[in-house]
Scaffold this active site. Sequence first.
Site, PDB file in Angstrom:
ATOM      1  N   GLY A   1       0.809  -1.211   0.000  1.00 50.67           N
ATOM      2  CA  GLY A   1       0.000   0.000   0.000  1.00 50.67           C
ATOM      3  C   GLY A   1       0.839   1.255   0.000  1.00 50.67           C
ATOM      4  O   GLY A   1       1.645   1.469   0.887  1.00 50.67           O
ATOM      5  N   SER A   2       0.671   2.117  -0.994  1.00 47.50           N
ATOM      6  CA  SER A   2       1.586   3.235  -1.132  1.00 47.50           C
ATOM      7  C   SER A   2       1.094   4.202  -2.198  1.00 47.50           C
ATOM      8  O   SER A   2      -0.064   4.196  -2.579  1.00 47.50           O
ATOM      9  CB  SER A   2       2.973   2.704  -1.480  1.00 47.50           C
ATOM     10  OG  SER A   2       2.857   1.748  -2.521  1.00 47.50           O
ATOM     11  N   ARG A   3       2.037   5.013  -2.714  1.00 47.53           N
ATOM     12  CA  ARG A   3       1.695   6.045  -3.684  1.00 47.53           C
ATOM     13  C   ARG A   3       2.845   6.207  -4.682  1.00 47.53           C
ATOM     14  O   ARG A   3       4.019   6.104  -4.321  1.00 47.53           O
ATOM     15  CB  ARG A   3       1.452   7.362  -2.937  1.00 47.53           C
ATOM     16  CG  ARG A   3       1.152   8.573  -3.798  1.00 47.53           C
ATOM     17  CD  ARG A   3       0.955   9.786  -2.891  1.00 47.53           C
ATOM     18  NE  ARG A   3       0.826  11.007  -3.648  1.00 47.53           N
ATOM     19  CZ  ARG A   3      -0.321  11.467  -4.153  1.00 47.53           C
ATOM     20  NH1 ARG A   3      -1.426  10.771  -3.972  1.00 47.53           N
ATOM     21  NH2 ARG A   3      -0.365  12.599  -4.828  1.00 47.53           N
TER      22      ARG A   3
END
Length: 197
Positions: free
Chosen positions: A163-165
């Site tokens: 989960g990240s960007r």
Amino acid sequence: ENTAKTFVFVWLPELILFLVLAWTLSFFRDPYRVIPNEPKALLSPADGTVTDIEIVENDPAFPGKAMRIGIFLSIFNVHINRAPCAATVGAIKYKPGQFKNAMSPNSGRVNESNDGQMTRLDEPKDLLMVRQISGAIARRIVCAIKTGDQLAAGQQFGMLKFGSRTELYVPVRDNAKCLVKIGDKVQAGLTLMVRYE
């Protein structure tokens, strides 16, 4: 009663472990992709959802005025990063930081991140940047490239774990048209993000 105890103490833990294993294997999946031959376009560097499209100026790692396209990767997305186009790798800069919610555009300023500058091999030979950003759950950035490397469009170069960007920075120019909008689902190496007209 014995059946219930057997389920709670034997089968339930087994089921939970199986689900965790299945999710972990799913998270690290690497699906085969046929990269489109689009030298006038920039491909998405990540799977996920477009959360913001903004014009920014004088980012510490990217000179001048740029269009920044932010992509949020949930824990269910493929987390492999890919090159947006055929490019030569320039400066790479890792920055330690916080682990705030990666859905926020502000997370790119304060969270742990890794900036990879790239210069297009095709015209226009723009300087681009892909920023990998940790999130509240993601705690490890993987970047397997170095300055001077040449990447093919859609080539894998790194990964963000859990989960990240990811952000794509493109110089603002009249003939660079953004092809996505906020809320769009994109796929790394497949979705066309920007086209040079």
